[in-house]
Design a protein around this motif. Structure first.
Motif, short mmCIF file in Angstrom:
data_model
loop_
_atom_site.label_atom_id
_atom_site.label_comp_id
_atom_site.label_asym_id
_atom_site.label_seq_id
_atom_site.Cartn_x
_atom_site.Cartn_y
_atom_site.Cartn_z
N LEU A 196 36.99 19.46 49.23
CA LEU A 196 37.30 19.22 47.83
C LEU A 196 38.48 19.93 47.23
O LEU A 196 39.34 19.66 46.69
CB LEU A 196 36.20 19.01 46.81
CG LEU A 196 36.79 18.72 45.37
CD1 LEU A 196 37.24 17.45 45.19
CD2 LEU A 196 35.56 18.93 44.36
N SER A 197 38.35 21.34 47.63
CA SER A 197 39.46 22.37 47.50
C SER A 197 40.89 21.81 47.82
O SER A 197 41.86 21.88 47.25
CB SER A 197 38.99 23.78 47.79
OG SER A 197 37.74 24.19 47.13
N GLY A 198 40.70 21.37 49.12
CA GLY A 198 41.80 21.15 49.90
C GLY A 198 42.49 19.91 49.44
O GLY A 198 43.80 19.72 49.10
N VAL A 199 41.69 18.98 49.11
CA VAL A 199 42.18 17.63 48.64
C VAL A 199 42.61 17.96 47.33
O VAL A 199 44.03 17.16 46.64
CB VAL A 199 40.84 16.76 48.37
CG1 VAL A 199 41.34 15.33 47.34
CG2 VAL A 199 40.51 16.21 49.76
N GLU A 258 45.78 26.94 39.00
CA GLU A 258 46.75 27.84 38.48
C GLU A 258 47.74 28.35 39.58
O GLU A 258 47.46 28.61 40.65
CB GLU A 258 46.15 28.96 37.89
CG GLU A 258 45.32 28.61 36.77
CD GLU A 258 44.22 30.18 36.32
OE1 GLU A 258 44.45 31.12 36.74
OE2 GLU A 258 43.36 29.71 35.60
N PRO A 259 49.14 28.32 39.08
CA PRO A 259 50.04 28.95 40.27
C PRO A 259 49.55 30.36 40.63
O PRO A 259 49.33 31.03 39.95
CB PRO A 259 51.36 29.00 39.23
CG PRO A 259 51.03 27.86 38.38
CD PRO A 259 49.81 27.91 38.03
N GLY A 260 49.51 30.59 41.74
CA GLY A 260 49.37 31.94 42.27
C GLY A 260 48.15 32.30 42.59
O GLY A 260 47.62 33.26 43.33
N LEU A 261 47.03 31.15 42.40
CA LEU A 261 45.61 31.38 42.61
C LEU A 261 45.40 31.63 44.00
O LEU A 261 45.88 30.52 44.98
CB LEU A 261 44.85 30.36 41.85
CG LEU A 261 43.45 30.65 41.95
CD1 LEU A 261 43.09 31.67 41.02
CD2 LEU A 261 43.05 29.17 41.51
N ALA A 262 44.72 32.62 44.49
CA ALA A 262 44.57 32.73 45.91
C ALA A 262 43.35 31.50 46.36
O ALA A 262 42.63 31.11 45.53
CB ALA A 262 43.78 34.21 46.29
N TRP A 263 43.45 31.20 47.66
CA TRP A 263 42.74 30.29 48.32
C TRP A 263 41.36 30.40 48.01
O TRP A 263 40.48 29.80 47.54
CB TRP A 263 43.10 30.09 49.83
CG TRP A 263 41.94 29.17 50.36
CD1 TRP A 263 41.15 29.29 51.54
CD2 TRP A 263 42.13 27.72 50.30
NE1 TRP A 263 40.54 28.16 51.71
CE2 TRP A 263 41.08 27.09 51.18
CE3 TRP A 263 42.66 26.64 49.35
CZ2 TRP A 263 40.70 25.86 51.16
CZ3 TRP A 263 42.37 25.29 49.48
CH2 TRP A 263 41.31 25.03 50.29
N GLY A 264 40.89 31.76 48.38
CA GLY A 264 39.32 31.87 48.16
C GLY A 264 39.05 31.87 46.50
O GLY A 264 37.87 31.29 46.60
N ASP A 265 39.69 32.17 45.90
CA ASP A 265 39.39 32.11 44.49
C ASP A 265 39.40 30.42 44.16
O ASP A 265 38.61 30.25 43.32
CB ASP A 265 40.43 32.64 43.42
CG ASP A 265 40.31 34.45 43.79
OD1 ASP A 265 39.12 34.84 44.26
OD2 ASP A 265 41.39 34.84 43.62
N TRP A 266 40.32 29.70 44.78
CA TRP A 266 40.35 28.25 44.20
C TRP A 266 39.02 27.77 45.00
O TRP A 266 38.53 26.79 44.10
CB TRP A 266 41.46 27.57 44.71
CG TRP A 266 41.76 26.26 44.57
CD1 TRP A 266 41.69 25.39 45.81
CD2 TRP A 266 41.64 25.57 43.48
NE1 TRP A 266 41.64 24.05 45.51
CE2 TRP A 266 41.40 24.00 43.99
CE3 TRP A 266 41.30 25.77 42.33
CZ2 TRP A 266 41.50 23.01 43.02
CZ3 TRP A 266 41.46 24.55 41.49
CH2 TRP A 266 41.38 23.19 41.86
N VAL A 267 38.63 28.02 46.10
CA VAL A 267 37.45 27.46 46.55
C VAL A 267 36.28 27.75 45.96
O VAL A 267 35.34 26.85 45.61
CB VAL A 267 37.28 27.93 48.18
CG1 VAL A 267 36.02 27.52 48.59
CG2 VAL A 267 38.26 27.55 49.08
#
Length: 176
Positions: free
Chosen positions: A43-46, A91-100
């Motif tokens: 879902l993060s990727g989508v 959010e712009p600049g949010l790291a992938w791990g934080d987004w997941v």
């Protein structure tokens, strides 16, 4: 931004793609390493894809959930699956791990509040579909379990896939 057409268009098509087993294994391993579900990782990727395609960083995705709370009702009609809205705020600049991690927390929060279905929220807010455009979200995301072929003694059967030819959503992701 593309405006909604004046007349609803429910035409749909199904696109099927199979990912390499090595990619699936790598995704499962990454989800496990991060301590999140495969559902949340995908879902993060989508969510990133939808943000890039739409130019929006704040949107909702509908997630089908089974076994919803009956809120005191003793009778259940239908298949017992309703959609829960998942708010995606990238959010712009949010790291992938934080987004997941954020996406996983959103999924868990939705599960804890599964009595608040998408339909209930639409009713409370007075939102209705207009010109064939779904209210609140036009995207659904689902991760289907691997299906096993059932066998029935003395009964010949065939499992077939039925592609969608009509739909009131923009996109429907069914991953298995």
């Amino acid at each position: 931004y593309r405006p909604t057409p004046g007349q609803p268009d429910y035409a749909a098509a199904t696109v099927r793609h199979e990912f390499a087993p090595t990619l699936i294994a790598a995704l499962r391993s990454d989800a496990l390493r991060r301590g999140v579900s495969l559902y949340s990782l995908l879902l993060s990727g989508v969510g990133v894809l939808l943000a890039r395609l739409s130019g929006q960083s704040d949107f909702a995705v509908a997630a089908p959930f089974a076994g919803l709370a009956l809120a005191g009702n003793q009778a259940l009609m239908g298949d017992g699956v309703s959609s829960l809205p998942l708010r995606m705020q990238l959010e712009p600049g949010l790291a992938w791990g934080d987004w997941v991690d954020r996406t996983h927390a959103t999924v868990l929060d939705a599960m804890m509040h599964r009595e608040a279905t998408l339909t209930d929220i639409q009713r409370m807010l007075g939102l209705r579909a207009q010109n064939g455009e779904a209210a609140l979200t036009g995207v659904t995301f689902n991760l289907l379990p691997e299906s096993t072929v059932a066998s029935f003694d003395g009964l010949a059967h065939e499992v077939q896939e039925f592609p969608r030819v009509a739909m009131d959503l923009y996109l429907c992701f069914n991953l298995s």
